[in-house]
Design a protein around this motif. Structure first.
Motif, PDB file in Angstrom:
ATOM      1  N   LYS A   1       0.701  -1.207   0.160  1.00 17.71           N
ATOM      2  CA  LYS A   1       0.145  -0.016   0.009  1.00 17.71           C
ATOM      3  C   LYS A   1       0.871   1.361  -0.080  1.00 17.71           C
ATOM      4  O   LYS A   1       0.714   2.096  -0.678  1.00 17.71           O
ATOM      5  CB  LYS A   1      -0.959   0.153   1.158  1.00 17.71           C
ATOM      6  N   GLN A   2       1.986   1.317   0.655  1.00 23.59           N
ATOM      7  CA  GLN A   2       2.710   2.273   0.987  1.00 23.59           C
ATOM      8  C   GLN A   2       3.336   2.748  -0.454  1.00 23.59           C
ATOM      9  O   GLN A   2       3.652   3.726  -1.100  1.00 23.59           O
ATOM     10  CB  GLN A   2       3.805   2.210   1.833  1.00 23.59           C
ATOM     11  N   TRP A   3       3.993   1.633  -1.146  1.00 21.36           N
ATOM     12  CA  TRP A   3       4.661   1.724  -2.316  1.00 21.36           C
ATOM     13  C   TRP A   3       3.656   1.910  -3.402  1.00 21.36           C
ATOM     14  O   TRP A   3       3.867   2.879  -4.430  1.00 21.36           O
ATOM     15  CB  TRP A   3       5.329   0.778  -2.661  1.00 21.36           C
ATOM     16  N   MET A   4       2.271   1.715  -3.327  1.00 21.70           N
ATOM     17  CA  MET A   4       1.498   2.146  -4.313  1.00 21.70           C
ATOM     18  C   MET A   4       1.026   3.591  -4.282  1.00 21.70           C
ATOM     19  O   MET A   4       0.850   4.337  -5.332  1.00 21.70           O
ATOM     20  CB  MET A   4       0.008   1.369  -4.089  1.00 21.70           C
TER      21      MET A   4
ATOM     22  N   GLU B   1       5.698  10.574   1.706  1.00 24.45           N
ATOM     23  CA  GLU B   1       6.786  10.122   2.827  1.00 24.45           C
ATOM     24  C   GLU B   1       6.434  10.688   4.198  1.00 24.45           C
ATOM     25  O   GLU B   1       6.527   9.903   5.098  1.00 24.45           O
ATOM     26  CB  GLU B   1       8.364  10.594   2.263  1.00 24.45           C
ATOM     27  N   TYR B   2       6.042  11.869   4.183  1.00 22.61           N
ATOM     28  CA  TYR B   2       5.555  12.293   5.607  1.00 22.61           C
ATOM     29  C   TYR B   2       4.236  11.596   6.196  1.00 22.61           C
ATOM     30  O   TYR B   2       4.238  11.360   7.199  1.00 22.61           O
ATOM     31  CB  TYR B   2       5.127  13.866   5.525  1.00 22.61           C
ATOM     32  N   LEU B   3       3.481  11.319   5.174  1.00 21.19           N
ATOM     33  CA  LEU B   3       2.145  10.579   5.713  1.00 21.19           C
ATOM     34  C   LEU B   3       2.348   9.234   6.054  1.00 21.19           C
ATOM     35  O   LEU B   3       2.047   8.640   7.006  1.00 21.19           O
ATOM     36  CB  LEU B   3       1.158  10.693   4.451  1.00 21.19           C
ATOM     37  N   ILE B   4       3.466   8.603   5.291  1.00 30.29           N
ATOM     38  CA  ILE B   4       3.811   7.280   5.819  1.00 30.29           C
ATOM     39  C   ILE B   4       4.721   7.382   6.983  1.00 30.29           C
ATOM     40  O   ILE B   4       4.261   6.438   8.035  1.00 30.29           O
ATOM     41  CB  ILE B   4       4.725   6.629   4.553  1.00 30.29           C
TER      42      ILE B   4
ATOM     43  N   HIS C   1      -0.078   7.498   8.692  1.00 36.88           N
ATOM     44  CA  HIS C   1      -1.199   7.918   8.092  1.00 36.88           C
ATOM     45  C   HIS C   1      -1.584   7.147   6.809  1.00 36.88           C
ATOM     46  O   HIS C   1      -2.825   6.990   6.338  1.00 36.88           O
ATOM     47  CB  HIS C   1      -1.394   9.365   7.747  1.00 36.88           C
ATOM     48  N   ILE C   2      -0.629   6.573   6.195  1.00 35.16           N
ATOM     49  CA  ILE C   2      -0.945   5.611   5.226  1.00 35.16           C
ATOM     50  C   ILE C   2      -0.170   4.104   5.603  1.00 35.16           C
ATOM     51  O   ILE C   2       0.828   4.102   5.935  1.00 35.16           O
ATOM     52  CB  ILE C   2      -0.074   6.006   3.874  1.00 35.16           C
TER      53      ILE C   2
END
Length: 212
Positions: A153-156, A204-207, A211-212
């Motif tokens: 999910k993060q890489w998507m 990157e901030y949200l990860i 939040h992601i």
């Protein structure tokens, strides 16, 4: 309180869908300018050197333009899975998204980046964008096959942040031209980086904040 937060979340999602729909329609209108196949309209008007000297340029250009519109749509539909509980639809849309990027949109984008307007700074930016776009999408695909769905999910999201650079690049162009009226080639050098770097930094901030 929970009900209020849920309502706010629903409203934000609806606004997101409306906003994406508007910008997607603008991208469709841009794509339709090249149907039927023509080499003397819109963006191609300032690429006549490449069109005349490199017969393959038009093939890469049309490949990029025609597949990118499906990449935008399938990518956006795929990220709606969690909210709309369309698991199989998410999987199928994701397959279209990954297939289109890895085989067509990213490779053709990298080729076009080599001949980007704005000099070496623009060329470097678009080539990096294309390579990272391909890599992040492939990484997401690889992680899905390994059933590491959180990392997938993060890489998507990283991949999609680069996908929508097609939209954010044009938004920045309108803002910069309206406010500062710079030289056209200077605009290309600026938006070449602004189109995707802020996107990936936000993701990157949200990860990092989970939040992601």
């Amino acid at each position: 309180m929970i009900s209020i937060k849920k309502n706010i979340s629903t409203i934000l999602k609806i606004l997101l869908i409306i906003g994406f729909g508007y910008f997607f329609w603008l991208m469709v209108k841009i794509t339709l300018e090249y149907i039927p196949l023509r080499a003397d309209v819109s963006f191609l008007m300032i690429k006549q050197t490449e069109v005349g000297q490199r017969p393959e340029y038009l093939y890469f250009f049309y490949t990029h333009v025609y597949t990118s519109i499906f990449v935008l749509l399938s990518g956006f539909l795929a990220i709606l899975r969690k909210d709309f509980r369309l698991k199989n639809f998410h999987k199928n849309a994701g397959k279209v998204y990954i297939f289109m990027i890895l085989l067509f949109a990213a490779p053709s984008g990298i080729y076009m980046g080599i001949f980007a307007n704005g000099g070496i700074l623009s060329k470097i930016s678009f080539v990096i964008l294309g390579c990272f776009w391909w890599f992040s999408t492939y990484k997401a695909y690889q992680l899905a096959r390994q059933k590491k769905f959180k990392e997938h999910k993060q890489w998507m999201w990283r991949s999609f942040a680069l996908t929508i650079s097609a939209i954010t690049l044009r938004m920045w162009k309108v803002i910069i031209v309206y406010l500062f009226h710079p030289n056209p080639m200077d605009v290309y050098q600026i938006i070449a980086w602004l189109g995707w770097v802020p996107n990936i930094l936000l993701i990157e901030y949200l990860i990092a904040k989970k939040h992601i």
